[in-house]
Design an enzyme around this catalytic site. Structure first.
Site, PDB file in Angstrom:
ATOM      1  N   PHE A  20      -3.085 -12.283  -4.741  1.00  0.00           N
ATOM      2  CA  PHE A  20      -3.483 -11.288  -3.752  1.00  0.00           C
ATOM      3  C   PHE A  20      -2.333 -11.046  -2.763  1.00  0.00           C
ATOM      4  CE2 PHE A  20      -5.450 -10.292   0.407  1.00  0.00           C
ATOM      5  CZ  PHE A  20      -5.973  -9.051   0.085  1.00  0.00           C
ATOM      6  N   GLN A  21      -1.971  -9.800  -2.573  1.00  0.00           N
ATOM      7  CA  GLN A  21      -0.876  -9.382  -1.681  1.00  0.00           C
ATOM      8  C   GLN A  21       0.457 -10.042  -2.013  1.00  0.00           C
ATOM      9  OE1 GLN A  21      -2.194  -9.692   2.476  1.00  0.00           O
ATOM     10  NE2 GLN A  21      -2.705  -7.514   2.400  1.00  0.00           N
ATOM     11  N   LYS A  55       3.172 -19.581   2.096  1.00  0.00           N
ATOM     12  CA  LYS A  55       2.179 -19.992   3.102  1.00  0.00           C
ATOM     13  C   LYS A  55       2.115 -21.516   3.221  1.00  0.00           C
ATOM     14  CE  LYS A  55      -2.472 -18.798   4.633  1.00  0.00           C
ATOM     15  NZ  LYS A  55      -3.689 -18.021   4.370  1.00  0.00           N
ATOM     16  N   MET A  61      16.650  20.528   9.967  1.00  0.00           N
ATOM     17  CA  MET A  61      17.947  20.430   9.320  1.00  0.00           C
ATOM     18  C   MET A  61      17.878  20.905   7.873  1.00  0.00           C
ATOM     19  SD  MET A  61      21.082  19.830   9.802  1.00  0.00           S
ATOM     20  CE  MET A  61      21.607  18.708  11.101  1.00  0.00           C
TER      21      MET A  61
END
Lengths: 580, 178
Positions: A115-116, A165, A491
Site C-alpha cells: 500500500f502506497q 517505516k 508566454m
C-alpha cells in the site's frame, strides 16, 4: 555517551545537529513515526504543514534560496513523494540545496507493491545529486550526515533519503562520529593558479571584454569580489536570470540581462566581445541561443565549481574549476599593476561607450515602459512593474519571488535589481509554473522581517495557490501577491502569435475572482483594472498588516520584447518595433 | 558509430550500477556491454563500459558528477589488454564432434560439458578473437550463447593517459589550454 533512540528520534537529532530548524511537509502512513518523534523536538524543529507536497518542496527551495541554507521537505510514501518530484527536479536544475525526507513502506514488504509503495529512489535517481534508501536505524546517523554534506557542498543540489517505516520505529545507538567515506566526492574550491594567470593574461589583452555572472556568484557569496574585480579591470558585467542580484544594476558597469528576453545591447555585446569571462553560469540555452553561433569572436574563460559544465555547451579557452568567491579572490590577487592594465582600461572604456550607444539606440528599460503606457490600454502590465519598482526602491528590505512566463521576464527586465543577492528568487532551469506562491512561503519563513512580493501569472498562480492557506495557518503576514492576470498562458500565447499564426490552442485561461478567492483564504483581496489604481493598490498592500493579493487584470495580448526565437542566434532579436 | 571503452572505479554501494547505466541512457547512448566486479581495493569496484557513440567526452565528465564514481577514463585510444569470455551451448551430433574439438583446439577454447547432441564450450580472448570463434562455430548451430562483456586494463605502470588533462586536485580533470 549516546543512548538508544528510535530511528525517527535519530533523524530529528541528526537534523538539529546539522543546523536545521524548519521543515516543510505533509504526514502520511509511512512517515508517521517521524512525526511522532518530531513532537518531542517541536521547540527546536519547526514543522510547516503545507497543503500539497509540491508546495512543501518549493517552500523548502524558497527557504534555501532566500538564505543559502539547506531547505528540508517531507513526504510520505507513494503519492506523497511523487508529488515532491517536481520541486526536486527544479532544485537539481537550479542547484538548490534541498533535503527530501521520504517515508517508505516497511522493509519486509519492500518491492511487493505494498500500500502506497513507490520506488522513489529509482524515480529520482536522475534528478537528485544523490539519494538513499535506508532500511536499518543504525545507518541513519551516518546517512543524514553524508546526505546534508552532499546537498550543501560543491555545486549544491537536492538529496533524497527514503526511510522504511520500520527503520524509523526500531531503535539504535547513533554513532555521530563516523567519518565521511566519499572517495569520489571531493569538490574543488581552490582554483588552479596557472589557469587564473592565463585568465588574467587573456583579459588584460582584450579589446572588448565582458563578464557574465550567474547563480554561482550568489551561491558562493561572491558579489563583493565580483564588484571589486569588475571595477579594477573596468569590465562590463552582464547578469543572467539567476545572476540577478550578483551585481547592482545601478552600477555604471552593469549592462543587465542577456539571452532570449535579454536586452539587445547585452546580446550584441556578447556577439561582438573578444574575451568573455563567465563566472558561475552554465551557458544555458536560454542564454546562448543557438550555441554554435554564440559569441563567435570570443575566447571564453569559464569558471564553475562543476567541471562537467565546462565545455558542455560552449567551447572554452581557459577553464577554471573552483568556488566563485575563491576564484575571484585569486584573480584579484594575481592582478597586474595599473600601468600594465592601461591598455585594457582604454579599450574597455571605448567598448563601454559603444555598448551604451547600442543601449540608447535600442531602447532602455524606461522607454519600454513608456512605450507600452502610451498605447491605448486600460492597464498595460508595464505600469504594474513601474509602480512596484518605484515602491520597492523607496521602501527597500524586500524579496521578489517570480513564477514562470511573461510576468517573470518582465520582472527580470523592468524591475531595477539593486538590493543585492538573494532578493530575486525564481525557477529558471526547470521553469516550474506554480513555483512562486510556495517559494514565497519558504522565503517568508526565513525572513519574517522582509516584505516578500510574489509576482506571478494567472496560470502559475492557479497551480499552487492552495499554499495561501498554509501562509495563514502559520501566521505569516509579510507576503504580498501581484497576479499579472491576462487570461492566457501568456508566454505560450506569445509564441503562438509570433510563430504559429495566432493559433491559440490551449492557451485562453479563465479563473475565479482572485480577490474573492483571497478573501475566502482570509487574505485581503484587491482587484485592479485601470492603470490609475495601481499605485494605490500597492500602497494598500504595504499598509495592510497581513497577506494581500492584488489581481491586476492587465491587457491580455502584450508580448515580452526583445525576444530571440528558439534555436536562433542571440544576434537575431525580435524587438517591439519589428515584432508587434 | 564508434565503440568507446570506458573504465570506471566506483564505490561498491547499492544502486551504483543503476546510476552509471542511467546516466549513459540519459544521453540516448546504447551500452554494448558492461562488466563489473570487485577491484584490488575493498569496497571499490571496477567497471568496464562499452558505449556506442561518436562523442563520449560529456558522458565521462557527467559520470564524475555521480557521488560514488571515483575515477573514469576513456581508454579507447590507449594501449590496453581487453578480454571477454563467451560460453556457448552448441548443437553437436556425434558426427560433428571431431570438428568442434579441433576448432576448440585452434582457438584455445575449453570444452566444459558434453551431452548426446550438445556441447558447452568456453572461450576467452580479445574481443575480435571471440567474435571470430563465434562466427566459426555458428554454422554448427548455437543453441545458447552468453558473453561476459568486455573488460579492459591499460598496459604499463600508468592507469591511463593523463597528459592532456589538468588535475583539479580531486581526481577530476579538465582539458588544458590548447
Amino acid at each position: 555517551m549516546s543512548q538508544q533512540l528510535t530511528g525517527a528520534q535519530i533523524m530529528c537529532e541528526a537534523l538539529i545537529r546539522e543546523g536545521v530548524d524548519v521543515m516543510f511537509g505533509i504526514p502520511g502512513g509511512a512517515i508517521m513515526p517521524f512525526y511522532f518523534a518530531m513532537w518531542e523536538y517541536r521547540d527546536r524543529l519547526r514543522h510547516v504543514l503545507c497543503r500539497h507536497e509540491q508546495g512543501a518542496g518549493h517552500a523548502a527551495e524558497g527557504y534555501a534560496r532566500a538564505t543559502g541554507r539547506l531547505g528540508v521537505c517531507i513526504g510520505t510514501s507513494g503519492p506523497g513523494v511523487t508529488n515532491l518530484v517536481t520541486p526536486i527536479a527544479d532544485a537539481m536544475m537550479d542547484s538548490t540545496p534541498l533535503l527530501a525526507i521520504c517515508g517508505q513502506v516497511g522493509s519486509h514488504v519492500l518491492g511487493k507493491d505494498a500500500f502506497q509503495e513507490t520506488d522513489i529512489t529509482g524515480i529520482t535517481m536522475p534528478i537528485t545529486k544523490h539519494n538513499y534508501l535506508v532500511k536499518d536505524p543504525n545507518d541513519l546517523a551516518y546517512v543524514f550526515k553524508e546526505a546534508i554534506y552532499i546537498a550543501t557542498t560543491g555545486r549544491p543540489g537536492p538529496v533524497l533519503i527514503d526511510i522504511t517505516k520500520d527503520a524509523m520505529q526500531k531503535s539504535a545507538i547513533p554513532n555521530w562520529d563516523v567519518k565521511l567515506n566519499l572517495p569520489g566526492y571531493k569538490p574543488t574550491y581552490q582554483p588552479n593558479r596557472k589557469q587564473i594567470r592565463e585568465a588574467i593574461k587573456l583579459l588584460a589583452s582584450a579589446k572588448k571584454p565582458l563578464i557574465i555572472a550567474g547563480n554561482g556568484v550568489i551561491m558562493a557569496g561572491a558579489h563583493e569580489e565580483l564588484r571589486h574585480f569588475a571595477e579594477r579591470l573596468r569590465l562590463p558585467v552582464i547578469t543572467t536570470l539567476h545572476g540577478i542580484g550578483a551585481f547592482p544594476e545601478e552600477h555604471p558597469l552593469s549592462l543587465g540581462m542577456p539571452g532570449m528576453h535579454g536586452w539587445v545591447h547585452c546580446n550584441r555585446a556578447i556577439q561582438e566581445c573578444d574575451v568573455l569571462f563567465n563566472i558561475g553560469g552554465r551557458f544555458d540555452d536560454r542564454v546562448t541561443g543557438k550555441a554554435s553561433t554564440f559569441a563567435p569572436n570570443a575566447k571564453v574563460i569559464h569558471a564553475d565549481i562543476d567541471p562537467s559544465e565546462i565545455g558542455k555547451n560552449v567551447k572554452v579557452t581557459v577553464p577554471i574549476v573552483g568556488d566563485a568567491r575563491l576564484t575571484l579572490q585569486a584573480l584579484l590577487e594575481e592582478l597586474p599593476s595599473r600601468e600594465e592594465l592601461a591598455d585594457l582600461h582604454a579599450n574597455a572604456s571605448d567598448w563601454m561607450e559603444y555598448i551604451r550607444d547600442l543601449q540608447d539606440r535600442h531602447q532602455g528599460k524606461q522607454q519600454y515602459i513608456n512605450r507600452a503606457s502610451t498605447l491605448n490600454m486600460s492597464l498595460p502590465p508595464h505600469d504594474v512593474y513601474a509602480s512596484l519598482n518605484q515602491t520597492l526602491a523607496e521602501r527597500g528590505n524586500y524579496i521578489v519571488v517570480t513564477d514562470v512566463g511573461q510576468h517573470q521576464m518582465w520582472a527580470a527586465q523592468l524591475l531595477d535589481w539593486n538590493a543585492g543577492p538573494r532578493t530575486h528568487i525564481t525557477s529558471g532551469g526547470a521553469a516550474t509554473m506554480g513555483f512562486s506562491v510556495p517559494a514565497a512561503l519558504g522565503a517568508a519563513v526565513a525572513h519574517p522581517d522582509k516584505t516578500i512580493w510574489v509576482v506571478c501569472g494567472d496560470g502559475g498562480f492557479q497551480m499552487t495557490n492552495q499554499e495561501m492557506a498554509t501562509i495563514v495557518q502559520e501566521g505569516i503576514k509579510n507576503i504580498k501577491i501581484a497576479v499579472i492576470n491576462n487570461g492566457y498562458l501568456g508566454m505560450v500565447r506569445q509564441w503562438q502569435e509570433l510563430f504559429e499564426n495566432k493559433r491559440y490552442s490551449g492557451t485562453p485561461l479563465s479563473g475565479p475572482d482572485f480577490a474573492k478567492l483571497a478573501e475566502a483564504y482570509h487574505w485581503k483581496g484587491i482587484t485592479v483594472e485601470h492603470a490609475s489604481e495601481v499605485q494605490a493598490a500597492i500602497d494598500e498592500a504595504h499598509a495592510t498588516d497581513g497577506p494581500v493579493l492584488i489581481d491586476f487584470r492587465v491587457e491580455r495580448e502584450v508580448n515580452v520584447f526583445p525576444m530571440v526565437p528558439q534555436n536562433s542566434s542571440i544576434g537575431d532579436m525580435i524587438t517591439e518595433e519589428s515584432g508587434a | 558509430m564508434k565503440q568507446h571503452t570506458i573504465v570506471a572505479l566506483v564505490q561498491d554501494r547499492p544502486g551504483v550500477l543503476s546510476r552509471v547505466a542511467g546516466l549513459v541512457r540519459r544521453r540516448g547512448y546504447n551500452i554494448a556491454s558492461l562488466a563489473v566486479g570487485h577491484s584490488e581495493q575493498p569496497g571499490i569496484s571496477r567497471m568496464t563500459i562499452v558505449v556506442e557513440s561518436d562523442y563520449v567526452e560529456q558522458v565521462v565528465k557527467q559520470l564524475y558528477r555521480l557521488i560514488e564514481v571515483i575515477k573514469v577514463s576513456d581508454v579507447t585510444d590507449d594501449p590496453t589488454v581487453e578480454r571477454e569470455m563467451v560460453v556457448l551451448k552448441l548443437h553437436v551430433p556425434p558426427s560433428a564432434r571431431h570438428e568442434i574439438v579441433s576448432m576448440c583446439g585452434v582457438f584455445e577454447a575449453k570444452i566444459v560439458d558434453v551431452g548426446t547432441s550438445t556441447m558447452i564450450v568456453e572461450m576467452t580472448g580479445a574481443p575480435a578473437k571471440v567474435e571470430n570463434f563465434i562466427e566459426v562455430v555458428r554454422p554448427h548451430g548455437i543453441k545458447e550463447m552468453m558473453r561476459t562483456g568486455r573488460i579492459a586494463m591499460v598496459r604499463g605502470a600508468r592507469g591511463h593517459n593523463a597528459e592532456q588533462y589538468v588535475e583539479t586536485g580531486n581526481g577530476m580533470s579538465v582539458p588544458t589550454l590548447n
